[in-house]
Design an enzyme around this catalytic site. Structure first.
Site, PDB file in Angstrom:
ATOM      1  N   LYS A  32       0.841  -1.194   0.000  1.00 35.82           N
ATOM      2  CA  LYS A  32       0.000   0.000   0.000  1.00 35.82           C
ATOM      3  C   LYS A  32       0.876   1.243   0.000  1.00 35.82           C
ATOM      4  CE  LYS A  32      -2.079   1.602   3.779  1.00 35.82           C
ATOM      5  NZ  LYS A  32      -1.801   3.066   3.840  1.00 35.82           N
ATOM      6  N   ASP A  59      -3.517   4.223  -1.884  1.00 32.58           N
ATOM      7  CA  ASP A  59      -4.429   4.596  -0.797  1.00 32.58           C
ATOM      8  C   ASP A  59      -4.406   6.118  -0.601  1.00 32.58           C
ATOM      9  OD1 ASP A  59      -6.029   4.532   1.507  1.00 32.58           O
ATOM     10  OD2 ASP A  59      -4.303   4.169   2.819  1.00 32.58           O
ATOM     11  N   LYS A  61      -7.407   7.958  -0.950  1.00 32.72           N
ATOM     12  CA  LYS A  61      -8.730   8.314  -0.419  1.00 32.72           C
ATOM     13  C   LYS A  61      -9.270   9.596  -1.053  1.00 32.72           C
ATOM     14  CE  LYS A  61      -7.774   6.237   4.132  1.00 32.72           C
ATOM     15  NZ  LYS A  61      -6.303   6.048   4.016  1.00 32.72           N
ATOM     16  N   ASP A  64     -13.530  14.764  -3.313  1.00 38.15           N
ATOM     17  CA  ASP A  64     -13.593  16.097  -3.900  1.00 38.15           C
ATOM     18  C   ASP A  64     -14.826  16.147  -4.788  1.00 38.15           C
ATOM     19  OD1 ASP A  64     -12.791  18.692  -4.999  1.00 38.15           O
ATOM     20  OD2 ASP A  64     -10.749  18.166  -4.371  1.00 38.15           O
ATOM     21  N   THR A 119     -10.875   3.618  10.601  1.00 38.62           N
ATOM     22  CA  THR A 119     -10.719   2.789  11.803  1.00 38.62           C
ATOM     23  C   THR A 119     -10.160   3.568  12.984  1.00 38.62           C
ATOM     24  OG1 THR A 119      -8.580   2.017  10.984  1.00 38.62           O
ATOM     25  CG2 THR A 119     -10.492   0.615  10.557  1.00 38.62           C
ATOM     26  N   ARG A 209       2.706  -1.365  10.873  1.00 37.80           N
ATOM     27  CA  ARG A 209       3.774  -1.427  11.863  1.00 37.80           C
ATOM     28  C   ARG A 209       4.113  -2.817  12.394  1.00 37.80           C
ATOM     29  NH1 ARG A 209       1.247   3.957  14.452  1.00 37.80           N
ATOM     30  NH2 ARG A 209      -0.485   3.061  13.268  1.00 37.80           N
TER      31      ARG A 209
END
Length: 231
Positions: A32, A59, A61, A64, A119, A209
């Protein structure tokens, strides 16, 4: 590819992202590229990762006015990305414009998925931005809107995967906030373990991570795959 794992390359330095990618096997995961890395490195980082054999989830997002989002989706499709996303809260006209843009892509057509509720947000955080509905209700509303606009899938918490898969079995579900039991939740509010997320109905798991910050990222990836029972 059997692996459901998408490794989040959340780096500001493209060299660090490429160094991490060099430790991973593209047959065992996708990657990603998010806002931080894309802003720092631009489209070139997508091309470099694809040259290494990785399928790339872009990614960014997009959120607009419809025409702007459609043009952005066209540009992403030209990069040859495997998947890209938009915010479902942009509304049906925006979602349809994005879908029409990827449908018109010459050659490769990327998957187009919509973000429902991030999330990092919980009920008090939603209330702060004027959304009084509980998280599952807001997620369902945005999922229904995305399905009606003809999108391919959704970004959602694994905690909502069961309800969304039941409502929209043809949509692929991409779930961030995945953490092994021993790992801290960090800034995520709605987390789940890899095995539990897949059992709940998730199709792809975004993991950052727990792999990228591990002493041995390749070993951490292998452990995640073993936990998913895909090897």
């Amino acid at each position: 590819m059997k692996s459901p794992l998408i490794v989040a390359l959340d780096y500001a330095d493209p060299s660090a992202a490429l160094d991490l990618a060099a430790l991973l096997d593209p047959s065992q995961c996708r990657v990603k590229v998010g806002k931080e890395l894309f802003t720092a490195a631009g489209p070139r980082i997508v091309e470099q990762l694809q040259d290494k054999g990785f399928a790339v989830f872009l990614d960014l997002k997009f959120h607009d006015i419809p025409q702007t989002v459609a043009k952005a989706c066209q540009a992403a499709a030209r990069l040859g990305v495997w998947m890209l996303n938009v915010h479902a809260s942009g509304g049906k006209a925006m979602l349809e414009a994005a879908r029409e843009a990827v449908d018109a892509a010459s050659g490769h057509r990327p998957l187009l998925i919509a973000v429902t509720v991030l999330t990092s947000l919980d009920a008090p955080a939603l209330l702060q931005i004027g959304v009084a509905d509980p998280v599952p209700v807001q997620v369902q509303k945005l999922a229904d809107l995305s399905a009606s606009a003809g999108l391919d899938g959704l970004v959602c918490s694994a905690r909502e995967a069961t309800q969304l898969k039941a409502a929209h079995p043809d949509l692929c579900l991409v779930t961030p906030g995945i953490r092994p039991p021993e790992h801290a939740a960090d800034d995520q509010k709605r987390t789940m373990t890899p095995a539990a997320a897949l059992a709940a109905g998730a199709d792809y798991l975004v993991i950052g991570r727990p792999i990228t910050a591990a002493a041995d990222p390749a070993q951490a990836l292998a452990a995640m795959l073993a936990a998913c029972a895909v090897l």
